[in-house]
Write a protein that holds these residues in place. Sequence first.
Motif, mmCIF file in Angstrom:
data_model
loop_
_atom_site.group_PDB
_atom_site.id
_atom_site.type_symbol
_atom_site.label_atom_id
_atom_site.label_comp_id
_atom_site.label_asym_id
_atom_site.label_seq_id
_atom_site.Cartn_x
_atom_site.Cartn_y
_atom_site.Cartn_z
ATOM 1 N N TRP A 108 0.835 -1.198 0.000
ATOM 2 C CA TRP A 108 0.000 0.000 0.000
ATOM 3 C C TRP A 108 0.874 1.254 0.000
ATOM 4 O O TRP A 108 0.637 2.191 -0.761
ATOM 5 C CB TRP A 108 -0.941 -0.006 1.223
ATOM 6 N N HIS A 113 4.738 14.657 -1.214
ATOM 7 C CA HIS A 113 4.464 14.947 -2.629
ATOM 8 C C HIS A 113 5.610 15.781 -3.211
ATOM 9 O O HIS A 113 6.088 16.701 -2.551
ATOM 10 C CB HIS A 113 3.145 15.719 -2.688
ATOM 11 N N GLN A 136 0.479 11.930 -8.990
ATOM 12 C CA GLN A 136 -0.836 12.064 -9.636
ATOM 13 C C GLN A 136 -1.896 12.631 -8.696
ATOM 14 O O GLN A 136 -3.003 12.949 -9.123
ATOM 15 C CB GLN A 136 -1.322 10.701 -10.151
ATOM 16 N N ARG A 137 -1.611 12.700 -7.418
ATOM 17 C CA ARG A 137 -2.601 13.191 -6.470
ATOM 18 C C ARG A 137 -2.527 14.714 -6.348
ATOM 19 O O ARG A 137 -1.458 15.297 -6.516
ATOM 20 C CB ARG A 137 -2.359 12.593 -5.075
ATOM 21 N N ASP A 189 2.812 1.708 -3.301
ATOM 22 C CA ASP A 189 1.893 2.211 -4.330
ATOM 23 C C ASP A 189 1.541 3.679 -4.077
ATOM 24 O O ASP A 189 1.429 4.470 -5.027
ATOM 25 C CB ASP A 189 0.607 1.362 -4.362
ATOM 26 N N TYR A 190 1.357 4.015 -2.799
ATOM 27 C CA TYR A 190 1.052 5.407 -2.452
ATOM 28 C C TYR A 190 2.178 6.325 -2.927
ATOM 29 O O TYR A 190 1.936 7.352 -3.567
ATOM 30 C CB TYR A 190 0.847 5.524 -0.940
ATOM 31 N N TRP A 191 3.400 5.935 -2.622
ATOM 32 C CA TRP A 191 4.544 6.765 -3.037
ATOM 33 C C TRP A 191 4.634 6.870 -4.561
ATOM 34 O O TRP A 191 4.911 7.931 -5.099
ATOM 35 C CB TRP A 191 5.851 6.195 -2.468
ATOM 36 N N ALA A 192 4.404 5.732 -5.210
ATOM 37 C CA ALA A 192 4.540 5.722 -6.672
ATOM 38 C C ALA A 192 3.470 6.583 -7.334
ATOM 39 O O ALA A 192 3.693 7.138 -8.416
ATOM 40 C CB ALA A 192 4.483 4.289 -7.189
ATOM 41 N N THR A 193 2.311 6.702 -6.696
ATOM 42 C CA THR A 193 1.215 7.445 -7.323
ATOM 43 C C THR A 193 1.060 8.867 -6.775
ATOM 44 O O THR A 193 0.147 9.591 -7.175
ATOM 45 C CB THR A 193 -0.119 6.703 -7.118
ATOM 46 N N HIS A 214 -0.471 16.074 1.425
ATOM 47 C CA HIS A 214 0.564 15.067 1.143
ATOM 48 C C HIS A 214 1.962 15.662 1.270
ATOM 49 O O HIS A 214 2.501 16.227 0.314
ATOM 50 C CB HIS A 214 0.330 14.450 -0.243
#
Lengths: 473, 473
Positions: A16, A73, A26-27, A19-23, A70
Amino acid sequence: MTPEEFRQAGYAVVDWIADYWATLPQRPVTSQDPPGAVAAELPSGPPTQGEPVEAILTDLGKLVAPGLTHWQHPGFFGYFPANTSGPSVLGDLVSAGLGVQGMLWATGPACTELETVMLDWLAEALDLPARFRSTGRGGGVIQDSASSATLVATLVALHRAAGGRWREVGVDRRYRVYTSTEAHSSIEKAARIAGLGTDGVRLIEVDPATRAMSPTALRAAIEADRAAGVVPALVVATVGTTSTTAVDPLPQIGPVCAEYGVFLHVDAAYAGAAAVCPELRFGHAGLEYADSYCFDPHKWLLTGFDCDAFWVADAGELVEALTVLPEYLRNAATESGAVVDYRDWQVPLGRRFRALKLWFVLRWYGIEGLREHIRRGVALAARFADRVRADDRFELVAPHPYALVCFRLRGPDGPNEELLARVNATGRVFLTHTRVAGRHTLRLAVGSPQSTETHVDEAWAIISEAAADAIPA
Amino acid sequence: MTPEEFRQAGYAVVDWIADYWATLPQRPVTSQDPPGAVAAELPSGPPTQGEPVEAILTDLGKLVAPGLTHWQHPGFFGYFPANTSGPSVLGDLVSAGLGVQGMLWATGPACTELETVMLDWLAEALDLPARFRSTGRGGGVIQDSASSATLVATLVALHRAAGGRWREVGVDRRYRVYTSTEAHSSIEKAARIAGLGTDGVRLIEVDPATRAMSPTALRAAIEADRAAGVVPALVVATVGTTSTTAVDPLPQIGPVCAEYGVFLHVDAAYAGAAAVCPELRFGHAGLEYADSYCFDPHKWLLTGFDCDAFWVADAGELVEALTVLPEYLRNAATESGAVVDYRDWQVPLGRRFRALKLWFVLRWYGIEGLREHIRRGVALAARFADRVRADDRFELVAPHPYALVCFRLRGPDGPNEELLARVNATGRVFLTHTRVAGRHTLRLAVGSPQSTETHVDEAWAIISEAAADAIPA
């Protein structure tokens, strides 16, 4: 939860996070939801029966993550950075799993000893004065934050000012704390907690150009107070102020403190990390005058919050001020005098094993890796400052010795406030503001290891475009 | 470290922890190495170049783990428990990965709102008085420890005693804090930090049988102090004292505080968790008199340190005492007055996202799961107390309303000290001690979810056998 259940659920949580870091890019950097939006989605009470981890992770993604600011980010340029990193998270994970309570040496010998060694490693990495090493009378400890470090320094200073009687008789309201008008709010808060009140803090004026404390004004305030029967107890100097990263001149402030016997605490919460690079140690000139010093690896050194590194030159004085030894904490190791009990170096009794994350970070990156990270931040900030400088609509408001750039649209505050709101509303980048000499000023602080030239250039493009709309025609 | 590198290293660390937990019973509970043993094995400075995670994990297993006191070990019966659990570690892992700084609502809306809701969930789980819910003027917050909760309560009490002028003018040394002779050392430490000094604390005598504060003595002390021009500012009552889990009688203490307008803080650091079970709520009778209350989910509620749950009946008063608002923290949400900024509820500015671990724990176990955990601890303690009671060599020193048993060999202290040393030297179990009415007393505190009847019976077998050697022939 059995170890095997934990293993499976642990993989899922690691996934999780990865995936959070990788996405993240996009947030949107911040949530645009109004107050109460997240709470409204949560049940009003706890479940009677247990639920599977999958259900919690689903809600984490659906309810919690979209409601966050975030901080990791690549477009987060607000406040000061509070960046974490893979190795830091892993070190914290080990700490959580061990569940060791390091209040005493005896309750976790390796927890205490690794911390002492890590603080010595950090002292070497930053080339701090020898007086702060554990090999002498000094030593380091992890505090949760620079606020707490300042509070502890304040308490020791009061104990010293009272000739060692503070811990019994309490604070004398004639004591005063001196810091600059640009210093962090935690200094006022510490003075208040320590019983001096806001009235116990003297704010010393700064040089209008550098925003650094005036040593002349400091001396004048101390002398005037002494003449009036007030007792100067503590000076807090800042290396890298929150507004503009101004550096108070320790080579001039230190001798004033020495002359009048005033405790000197140096708060380098943000900028201290820069000293891993030899060319960025200028802020530490004169640090040999300090009685205590702190910086936050959790700001700019890839170590997750909380991790403030705090050193004192005289650990005995610190322990004398703060120790309370009830029977239920007595043990042979403590009585022997041969060990450090870190509970006596802080406000709370309990402590987590936070040295692990420092150990993971220092070993995984190595000093060269950390230098690269710092230098990249400084270069990105310089790159952004060049863009500002080249645009006649804007002005740089203060020097940018580290990785924070303070800038504004020339002219009144209104358009600057408007600009900040427009920029943040894009959700692509996030900046915060301050006031410099009364003028509304935007701050762009680089720190994320994910932030690259692309992100800084995008930030400038967004700002530049929004400025066109923010400036009245 | 890229997300993919983190994913692979994360699996390895999860495996390390699962294996650590699975092999805990085979480890000695405490290290027998002398001070300095761990430090001596570590390099004197940080590496220049980075190292792989595998190298760090190897050293973790070889150098660090053997040098620990294993708080999660099923044979750990020392101090109070500080147990974690799988779901708690996972919640903390998510928190570390998100790296959110929750100082303001605006810097992490979901971080703040989940915390408010979790504290309301906990209030419901413990059936706390309505005045502590966020739906009214009260509300809850996570502090790092009960020490910090006590400090915050002390500061608010001082602000109230000074008619709201404390934050400007500082502390008046005529203020006094009242607590029992059996209360935790953190109360003295908080008074010292707040500038009252040890002299500012009045220790009230306890009932010799129950070890609970005498309300008559409390009233007498307050009246005598008032007559002498001293200002009673705060009473700290304890539900479950550290030495023996004595319960101060709130139904009698509360009215005394109300009569004299003294702030009442209730410290249920350890025993509060028991109130998830309706039949174990007796300690909270009279809690409606309290101005603030805290307990530690990180002690006996399967939530890893640090997580103290602290409630106040009047959040406005708390914020007024502690808030400092510099320009760089101003934001629209704060100005609107519609949000909670938890930085104003605590000493430090920064905050981690600790509500996540509470959320994971409350949902994974459910209230019934937590009740089962508490009831098992109470039953195991009762089982052990039965063994003690049945052995004429021993005596029970105090009631055991929760999961702590205080006991000793009848007669002088020497054999008891000897007994404790012998028992702990086995490495199979770990107990600590206290003094009750001056007599050296052993404490066996049950709390680990891994501790079963087998472990408690083994502890008794070891103690019983060691007693034979400890008693002089």
